[in-house]
Motif scaffolding. Sequence first.
Motif, PDB file in Angstrom:
ATOM      1  N   HIS A 240      15.844  13.912  -5.218  1.00  0.00           N
ATOM      2  CA  HIS A 240      15.091  12.647  -5.651  1.00  0.00           C
ATOM      3  C   HIS A 240      13.229  12.445  -4.919  1.00  0.00           C
ATOM      4  O   HIS A 240      13.058  11.426  -4.477  1.00  0.00           O
ATOM      5  CB  HIS A 240      16.208  11.023  -4.954  1.00  0.00           C
ATOM      6  N   SER A 241      12.966  13.242  -5.036  1.00  0.00           N
ATOM      7  CA  SER A 241      11.741  13.533  -4.747  1.00  0.00           C
ATOM      8  C   SER A 241      10.641  12.316  -5.234  1.00  0.00           C
ATOM      9  O   SER A 241       9.451  12.311  -4.261  1.00  0.00           O
ATOM     10  CB  SER A 241      10.934  14.804  -4.587  1.00  0.00           C
ATOM     11  N   ASP A 242      10.818  12.001  -5.718  1.00  0.00           N
ATOM     12  CA  ASP A 242       9.523  11.384  -7.066  1.00  0.00           C
ATOM     13  C   ASP A 242      10.404   9.863  -6.318  1.00  0.00           C
ATOM     14  O   ASP A 242       9.404   8.881  -6.498  1.00  0.00           O
ATOM     15  CB  ASP A 242      10.087  10.846  -8.243  1.00  0.00           C
ATOM     16  N   GLN A 243      11.499   9.553  -5.630  1.00  0.00           N
ATOM     17  CA  GLN A 243      11.874   8.192  -4.793  1.00  0.00           C
ATOM     18  C   GLN A 243      10.940   8.082  -3.763  1.00  0.00           C
ATOM     19  O   GLN A 243      10.840   8.598  -3.232  1.00  0.00           O
ATOM     20  CB  GLN A 243      13.223   7.869  -4.954  1.00  0.00           C
ATOM     21  N   THR A 244      10.667   6.757  -3.723  1.00  0.00           N
ATOM     22  CA  THR A 244       9.901   5.920  -1.555  1.00  0.00           C
ATOM     23  C   THR A 244      10.880   4.987  -1.198  1.00  0.00           C
ATOM     24  O   THR A 244      11.982   4.880  -1.677  1.00  0.00           O
ATOM     25  CB  THR A 244       8.453   5.909  -2.153  1.00  0.00           C
ATOM     26  N   TYR A 245      10.812   4.951   0.121  1.00  0.00           N
ATOM     27  CA  TYR A 245      11.561   4.060   0.744  1.00  0.00           C
ATOM     28  C   TYR A 245      11.007   2.622   0.235  1.00  0.00           C
ATOM     29  O   TYR A 245       9.837   2.508  -0.014  1.00  0.00           O
ATOM     30  CB  TYR A 245      10.911   4.336   3.012  1.00  0.00           C
ATOM     31  N   LEU A 246      12.258   2.266   0.208  1.00  0.00           N
ATOM     32  CA  LEU A 246      12.416   0.014  -0.335  1.00  0.00           C
ATOM     33  C   LEU A 246      12.935  -0.152   0.903  1.00  0.00           C
ATOM     34  O   LEU A 246      13.553  -0.004   1.126  1.00  0.00           O
ATOM     35  CB  LEU A 246      12.892   0.263  -1.121  1.00  0.00           C
ATOM     36  N   PRO A 247      12.420  -1.335   1.827  1.00  0.00           N
ATOM     37  CA  PRO A 247      10.847  -1.900   0.981  1.00  0.00           C
ATOM     38  C   PRO A 247       9.779  -1.880   2.109  1.00  0.00           C
ATOM     39  O   PRO A 247       9.703  -0.683   3.065  1.00  0.00           O
ATOM     40  CB  PRO A 247      11.128  -3.680   1.214  1.00  0.00           C
ATOM     41  N   GLN A 248       8.657  -1.733   1.073  1.00  0.00           N
ATOM     42  CA  GLN A 248       7.007  -1.067   1.388  1.00  0.00           C
ATOM     43  C   GLN A 248       7.047  -2.794   2.571  1.00  0.00           C
ATOM     44  O   GLN A 248       6.069  -2.983   2.972  1.00  0.00           O
ATOM     45  CB  GLN A 248       5.969  -1.396   0.263  1.00  0.00           C
TER      46      GLN A 248
END
Length: 407
Positions: A240-248
């Motif tokens: 899932h390289s399109d996903q980012t760590y959450l929360p910012q």
Amino acid sequence: MNSEYLLTRGARVGVMMAFVRRDQAMLNPSERSTFVDALLELKSSGVYDNYVKQHSQIGYNGHMGPAFLPWHREFLHRFELELQNVTPGLTIPYWDWTFDNSPSASIWDANFMGGDGKGAERKVMTGRFAFDAGHWACLKIDIGAEYLTREFGVHIASLPAAQDVADCLRITPYDNPQWDTNSTPSFRNHLEGWIGTNIHNRVHEWVGGHMRPLSSPNDPLFWLHHANTDRLWAQWQSDHSDQTYLPQSGALLGQNEPDPMDPWFGTTTIASTLERKGFEYIYDTEWPAAQGDRMLPGDTLVAEQYLTSQDGAYTFKFQANGNLLLSRSENNAPLWTSGTEGKAPGGVCILQKDGDLAIFDAGYNRVWHTNTGSLDNRASRFYVQYNGHASIYRPDGRPVWSKPDAS
């Protein structure tokens, strides 16, 4: 045999990395002994117990929230550096509890982690971590016993199944508000184990004893369990390289991506753990490049990568056209070929965990193999030898495949 166990589609095929974390079931007796020796050395020096204390004190900053995976990635990395101070190049092996999931699995052998606890006290009696062996005393934090305890299957009946993990790896996003143990589906919450199939927490509960409380590094099994948890996060990041760590932002201090990480303030942030480039390790399921004169389970060769015998006289190359070629190094005179010219351009040659050496094309279709895959051949090794033979040997030293033929 579960094909997903044998072959995981790595994102960094054939990458040259300094350190490879390997499936504990693929280690030979010498490698197991080396790892245990290093743990005992850290224990005798007092370094090990500092990590038990640190984990027991971290509380919410390392658990029950989005920082769970980043915090433990950093924690394992720092401990791995301690191991490497004892034995250069040593890595933490991982325990794939979806496969080696019974009390009779080799991980519990007396020459490695030791077995289940016995009697009313659930005292571990086998292996070098048994209190009676004289080398291992647990800190009396949470549990008042110095001797190591385990309770296989007492608090929860089974370990996570392969399907549980596969379902978890499909979940997005990484986390969801309220950034805790709420019931909103997220990858982190499922993997940590607060909702859904209860993966990471389930393992702690199944092992029981000293693995249950926050002082769980008292049991050296902790490191193998968390290496596998980190491996699954790495796989999710690749898938899932399109996903980012959450929360910012918006979560408690220490949970947001830019936040400093307790207790390593000033040196480490959540963001610094998200990419592993600075950690210099990969897992054997990410197709590390084979090097030297041998291939270990999971090792790969891609176009024009090669092995050489220790004397340099023989070369074993995976050619760009998908062919394997064993030749004399001085003149490239062929001694054996797989006969797969043109069948797997852009493909990969991999020694699978069941002992089968195979070529896959760019679409991950198998086009050739040695037909040596079996449970008995798990943890086999491939060698390019002084005598010009390319051979696969079982862990007990018995050859199961060799080219050119003896005739």
